[in-house]
Structures are given as structure tokens and as C-alpha cells.
Design a protein around this motif. Sequence first.
Motif, PDB file in Angstrom:
ATOM      1  N   SER A 146       0.828  -1.201   0.000  1.00  0.00           N
ATOM      2  CA  SER A 146       0.000   0.000   0.000  1.00  0.00           C
ATOM      3  C   SER A 146       0.866   1.257   0.000  1.00  0.00           C
ATOM      4  O   SER A 146       2.052   1.231   0.350  1.00  0.00           O
ATOM      5  N   LYS A 147       0.224   2.374  -0.355  1.00  0.00           N
ATOM      6  CA  LYS A 147       0.939   3.652  -0.326  1.00  0.00           C
ATOM      7  C   LYS A 147       1.361   3.997   1.096  1.00  0.00           C
ATOM      8  O   LYS A 147       2.420   4.607   1.304  1.00  0.00           O
ATOM      9  N   ASP A 164       0.237  11.465  -1.974  1.00  0.00           N
ATOM     10  CA  ASP A 164       0.152  10.481  -3.049  1.00  0.00           C
ATOM     11  C   ASP A 164       1.058  10.844  -4.218  1.00  0.00           C
ATOM     12  O   ASP A 164       1.706   9.971  -4.808  1.00  0.00           O
ATOM     13  N   ILE A 167       4.619   9.637  -3.815  1.00  0.00           N
ATOM     14  CA  ILE A 167       4.761   8.196  -4.019  1.00  0.00           C
ATOM     15  C   ILE A 167       4.647   7.856  -5.495  1.00  0.00           C
ATOM     16  O   ILE A 167       5.466   7.093  -6.036  1.00  0.00           O
ATOM     17  N   GLU A 168       3.659   8.428  -6.159  1.00  0.00           N
ATOM     18  CA  GLU A 168       3.463   8.151  -7.583  1.00  0.00           C
ATOM     19  C   GLU A 168       4.652   8.622  -8.410  1.00  0.00           C
ATOM     20  O   GLU A 168       5.062   7.954  -9.367  1.00  0.00           O
ATOM     21  N   THR A 190       0.456  -1.756 -10.974  1.00  0.00           N
ATOM     22  CA  THR A 190      -0.475  -1.082 -10.077  1.00  0.00           C
ATOM     23  C   THR A 190      -1.626  -2.021  -9.737  1.00  0.00           C
ATOM     24  O   THR A 190      -2.232  -2.626 -10.632  1.00  0.00           O
ATOM     25  N   GLY A 195      -2.374  -0.590  -4.081  1.00  0.00           N
ATOM     26  CA  GLY A 195      -0.979  -0.149  -4.116  1.00  0.00           C
ATOM     27  C   GLY A 195      -0.245  -0.694  -5.320  1.00  0.00           C
ATOM     28  O   GLY A 195      -0.757  -0.691  -6.438  1.00  0.00           O
TER      29      GLY A 195
END
Length: 200
Positions: A146-147, A164, A167-168, A190, A195
Amino acid sequence: MTEQAPYLTDAAGRRFALAAQPILLGRSEKCAVYIADPRASRRHAQIAWDGETSTLSDLGSANGTLLNGRRISTGETLRDGDEITIASAVLTFHDPDSTLRAGNLPLLVVDATRGEIWVNRKSVTLSPKEQALFDLLFRNAGAPISKQQIAEAVWPEYEAQVYDYQIESLVKRLREKIEPDPAKPVLIVTMHRRGYKLVK
């Protein structure tokens, strides 16, 4: 079906078949693969084939044996297309019976002891944050991460929320380094609302 023995080719296109007995590579004219370069040891390296697997070993040479640009210290299993460098000689390993990888997944090799990552026999250099993300995904290969897990592992110094987009952006940079086509990722995929996961 008759099993075909693997073989080596050199820059001149000469072919050296592997046999049940290990073949020697070096500067001695008694070697099956003769390398006329003073930087090569007389008995520099050997390749042993057991009918299924071919193993390259350095025989304590002074200048070392390179496999895909990396100096080897122990026996290494050869794969179709690998390049062996001894002094000025570059030899390519061919395995006619090699199995095609399902889905044409890129070949990912991780040497944890040296901290090295290889994709399709090419070394990959990562930034510290990229390395932290890769290590997390690799330790949990096949499972969605997960993020929130990524934020805690990659940005432990942040007491505030990790966004977010951070992370992306990091996932995007990592994909650009290890995916053959970052727009169509096959290694870091993805998982909708779950996640990301690393496919091995």
C-alpha cells in the motif's frame, strides 16, 4: 527431441561447443578457447556443462573474468545471450534449448550481497529513495504494497503526511529505470486501490 549443446561465439564468429567435460579458456594453446592476449592467464576460466546448466568459473586469474561487465568471484550460471570478457576477448554464450520466458518478462537479477540490480543483463543504478522502494517491493514480491506502507518505509523521517503525488512520482522514476517500456509496466504493476506489487 535431441538436446542441443550450448556453445560460445567470438567476435570473429568462431564457434566453440561445450561438452560434458569442462572446457578451459585462456592463453595456453592447450585451452579449448585460446585467447592470445598477455593479460589473459594461461588457464584463465572454465565452463562446465552438466547437460542442463552451464557454469562459468574464474580459475584465480590475475585480471579477472567479467560476465556482462561484472567481475565474477564464484561460479555463475550462464544464460542465453550472456557476454563473457577475458582481457580483450568477448565471447557470447548461446543456449539453443533455452526456454522463452512467459510473457516476455524482462530478466531481473538482484545481488543483495553486492547491492546490485540487473535488468536484461544491464546494471541499474538507483537513488537512495528509489532503492528503498525497490527493496520494499522486492522483499514482498508478488504481494501488493500500500501507499501507506511505502510512505513509512521510504520516508521514515517525515512526521507529517506523505502525499500520493510523492509516491506516484517515485514509482514513475523507478519504472523509468527498470521497465523496458515504462508506459507499459510489467515488473512494477499497479493494484487498483491496493498499491503496487513487484512481479518476479
